[in-house]
Structures are given as C-alpha cells and as structure tokens.
Write a protein that holds these residues in place. Structure first.
Motif, short mmCIF file in Angstrom:
data_model
loop_
_atom_site.label_atom_id
_atom_site.label_comp_id
_atom_site.label_asym_id
_atom_site.label_seq_id
_atom_site.Cartn_x
_atom_site.Cartn_y
_atom_site.Cartn_z
N GLY A 141 0.80 -1.21 0.00
CA GLY A 141 0.00 0.00 0.00
C GLY A 141 0.84 1.27 0.00
N LYS A 142 2.04 1.19 0.54
CA LYS A 142 2.93 2.35 0.55
C LYS A 142 3.70 2.48 -0.76
N LEU A 143 4.06 1.35 -1.37
CA LEU A 143 4.83 1.35 -2.61
C LEU A 143 3.97 1.74 -3.81
N SER A 144 2.72 1.28 -3.84
CA SER A 144 1.87 1.49 -5.02
C SER A 144 1.67 2.95 -5.39
N PRO A 145 1.28 3.84 -4.46
CA PRO A 145 1.11 5.24 -4.86
C PRO A 145 2.41 5.87 -5.38
N LEU A 146 3.52 5.45 -4.83
CA LEU A 146 4.81 5.96 -5.29
C LEU A 146 5.07 5.51 -6.73
N LEU A 147 4.81 4.25 -7.03
CA LEU A 147 4.98 3.75 -8.39
C LEU A 147 4.02 4.43 -9.35
N TYR A 148 2.78 4.67 -8.90
CA TYR A 148 1.83 5.41 -9.74
C TYR A 148 2.32 6.83 -10.00
N LEU A 149 2.87 7.47 -8.98
CA LEU A 149 3.41 8.82 -9.16
C LEU A 149 4.53 8.81 -10.20
N PHE A 150 5.42 7.82 -10.13
CA PHE A 150 6.48 7.69 -11.13
C PHE A 150 5.88 7.49 -12.52
#
Length: 186
Positions: A141-150
């Motif tokens: 859940g913490k990694l996913s928004p970061l990957l979406y932002l990238f």
C-alpha cells in the motif's frame, strides 16, 4: 456493500469491453489497429480484477457496517468508475503522454481510496489484533502510490516507461493480500 461493489466492478469491466469497435476489414490484418486499445484494456481488466479480488478479501474483515465505510467504499468505486474513460482515451491516443498520465492519476487516487478504506476497517479492530499488526506492515500500500506517481511523471518522458510502472504495481498486487487470508484462517 460487497454485492453492490461487485456489481459496479462488473459494470466497469463491461463498459471497457464495449469501447471496442468492430474493425472494418475482414482479415487478421484489420485487428492490428486495435493493438493499443487491446493493450490498455488488458491493463485495466487486470487492475479492476486485482481491486475486486483484494476488495473482496478486505471486506471480510469488516466488523460493523457504518456510513463512513460506505462513503469510503463509494469513493473507491468513483475512482474505479473512471478507469473505462481513461482506458479508452489512452488506447485511442496510442498511449500519448496526457492520457497515460491521467490513467496513472486515476489509479493513484483509487489506491489512496483503498488505503483509506483499509485504515477505517483496521480501526474496527483492537490495535494489537493480528489483522492490525499484519496490515500495519503494508509495504504494498505504501509502494503502489509511489509507483503510480512515477508512472504519471514519466508519461511525459516515455509512456512506455509509465507502462513499466503500471505493470510493477499489478505484479505486486496480483496475488490477493495473503495477510488477510492468514488472519481469517486463525
């Protein structure tokens, strides 16, 4: 809430497939032009399937239904309901930068909504319960928004690079959240 959500997600998938128009030709070559649309459809079908699967598991942890849960669930469904539009635009534009970035933004907001829903369900459990303890280690859940932002930011560099980030998120979430299954089995 689960039946309503299942119905909405089924409609979302149906809307996405209805975006396909029959090609004018009558041979295999006529399908080549549909390539970008098919690829964007596959992305979105997998994503909606992942949300459906994980959402289904998460709702098993609800102890008491309340208005807050219903509204947060509706917020998640709102963002997911935009997936057919962004899928169609991305496919029609052959993965142009802005449609690809918007697709990533919608998925990022859906991920944030899912996280809010998960947090609200966790608040129904004691802070030391196995469910809360294991969900507190939510690296997905913490990694996913970061990957979406990238994915959003790289859409203007290379939409294909964005696609790599979309695939990474899908790979991370493809298997249902085992933490919930372990909690349910105890």
């Amino acid at each position: 809430m689960e039946a309503f959500s299942d119905g909405v997600l089924a409609i979302i998938i149906t809307i996405m497939v209805l975006e396909f128009k029959v090609p004018e030709g009558h041979d295999w070559h006529a399908l080549i032009g549909l390539g970008p649309k098919v690829l964007s459809y596959i992305f979105s079908f997998v994503y909606v399937g992942i949300y459906w699967n994980n959402h289904h598991h998460l709702l098993h942890m609800v102890r008491t239904m309340n208005g807050r849960l219903m509204w947060l669930n509706l917020l998640l469904l709102f963002w997911l309901s935009l997936v057919p539009f962004t899928t169609a635009w991305m496919g029609e534009s052959h993965f142009a930068a802005t449609p690809t970035a918007l697709y990533g933004m919608v998925l990022m907001l859906a991920a944030f909504s899912y996280w809010l829903l998960q947090r609200t369900i966790m608040n129904q459990h004691a802070g030391d319960s196995s469910f809360v303890v294991t969900m507190g280690k939510d690296w997905k859940g913490k990694l996913s928004p970061l990957l979406y932002l990238f994915a959003v930011l790289t859409a203007y560099v290379s939409p294909w690079l964005s696609g790599i980030f979309f695939v990474l998120v899908a790979v991370v979430w493809f298997m249902p959240d085992q933490r919930i299954e372990r909690t349910l089995s105890h």
